[in-house]
Design an enzyme around this catalytic site. Structure first.
Site, short mmCIF file in Angstrom:
data_model
loop_
_atom_site.label_atom_id
_atom_site.label_comp_id
_atom_site.label_asym_id
_atom_site.label_seq_id
_atom_site.Cartn_x
_atom_site.Cartn_y
_atom_site.Cartn_z
N GLU A 48 -29.05 0.48 -26.91
CA GLU A 48 -28.82 0.57 -25.47
C GLU A 48 -28.83 2.05 -25.10
O GLU A 48 -27.99 2.82 -25.56
CB GLU A 48 -27.48 -0.04 -25.08
CG GLU A 48 -27.39 -1.53 -25.22
CD GLU A 48 -26.02 -2.05 -24.83
OE1 GLU A 48 -25.24 -1.30 -24.22
OE2 GLU A 48 -25.72 -3.22 -25.14
N ASP A 59 -17.12 1.22 -17.11
CA ASP A 59 -16.93 2.09 -18.27
C ASP A 59 -15.59 2.81 -18.23
O ASP A 59 -15.12 3.25 -17.18
CB ASP A 59 -18.06 3.13 -18.34
CG ASP A 59 -19.39 2.49 -18.63
OD1 ASP A 59 -19.45 1.68 -19.57
OD2 ASP A 59 -20.37 2.77 -17.92
N TYR A 171 -24.69 -10.87 -23.22
CA TYR A 171 -23.68 -9.84 -23.45
C TYR A 171 -22.31 -10.46 -23.16
O TYR A 171 -21.98 -10.75 -22.01
CB TYR A 171 -23.94 -8.64 -22.54
CG TYR A 171 -23.18 -7.38 -22.88
CD1 TYR A 171 -21.81 -7.37 -23.07
CD2 TYR A 171 -23.86 -6.17 -23.00
CE1 TYR A 171 -21.12 -6.21 -23.37
CE2 TYR A 171 -23.18 -4.99 -23.31
CZ TYR A 171 -21.81 -5.02 -23.49
OH TYR A 171 -21.14 -3.86 -23.78
#
Length: 259
Positions: A48, A59, A171
């Protein structure tokens, strides 16, 4: 290389996948190329390549800091696609970024640029499945996988929409909250793997940082583990980076084999 081809290759060898994340341009494009090489040498199967955004809402502090360093060094979509095209490792490259950058460039143009630079998958944490028709259409036209996320609180109806429209791999966010290395593997990881019924490879991320945790996730039924912050921490240290990235990649890949 397409993501599906990599998973077929691994299945034939009875292996599980190690998916790694690095922030493109942290601390420079030249360094990123060297770091990707070290990770693949250590055993990474899919990379990634993060395209940094100024407000990375999924994040934690580690990747936020990497994004800041990259942006300050001049990273932007044009530089990003040049960097991606320069990476010649024989593994699939996946773009992980936020929708503002895609929308601003133009959805069709962005996906076309991904395909032209060797990127075969896209992850957009802040794009819900209900608003993804434009990018799904563009991805189908250009042979790029659109990879969606599910979390411990994703209900079954939304999961079914994601299973039917996503490609590449699923994911699975192992815990609520933002990215970041953790000392344990959440109980929610096992619970969500039990709920996820899809033919897509199931890749678990958020919080995995060592081989023991990788082995636990694989033992719980995952087809792949995703690791980012642990690598970004090494890059941030600027201490013997390439050797340490390769070493951790090898440890995690060993963990993916259940050892």
């Amino acid at each position: 290389m397409r993501i599906a081809d990599k998973f077929r290759e691994l299945k034939a060898k009875n292996e599980k996948a190690l998916i790694v994340y690095v922030c493109a341009g942290d601390p420079s494009s030249e360094d990123t190329g060297k770091y990707v090489h070290a990770l693949v040498k250590g055993g990474a199967d899919i990379v990634e390549l993060g395209l940094p955004f100024s407000d990375p809402v999924a994040d934690g502090p580690t990747i936020q800091a990497a994004s800041d360093r990259s942006l300050e060094a001049g990273m932007n979509p044009d530089v990003y696609f040049e960097l991606a095209a320069s990476i010649k490792e024989q593994v699939p490259l996946v773009c992980m970024t936020y929708y503002n950058l895609i929308f601003r460039r133009g959805v069709e143009t962005f996906v076309k640029d991904c395909a032209a630079s060797g990127i075969t998958g896209i992850i957009v944490p802040d794009l819900p499945i209900e608003e993804a028709e434009d990018i799904l259409k563009a991805c189908k036209a250009h042979g790029v996988d659109m990879i969606f996320m599910v979390t411990p609180v994703t209900d079954r109806d939304r999961m079914q929409k994601i299973f039917s429209k996503g490609s590449g791999f699923l994911y699975i966010v192992s815990r609520l909250g933002v990215t970041g290395a953790r000392a344990d593997v959440a109980r929610s990881t096992k619970e969500i793997l039990e709920k996820v019924n899809t033919t897509l490879p199931r890749a678990v991320g958020f919080g995995i940082s060592n081989g023991k945790q990788a082995a636990e996730v694989i033992a719980a039924g995952a087809d792949a583990v995703i690791v980012g912050s642990a690598f970004v921490n090494i890059i941030a240290s600027q201490d013997n980076v390439e050797e340490r990235l390769e070493q951790l990649s090898r440890e995690l890949k060993t963990g993916c084999s259940g050892q």
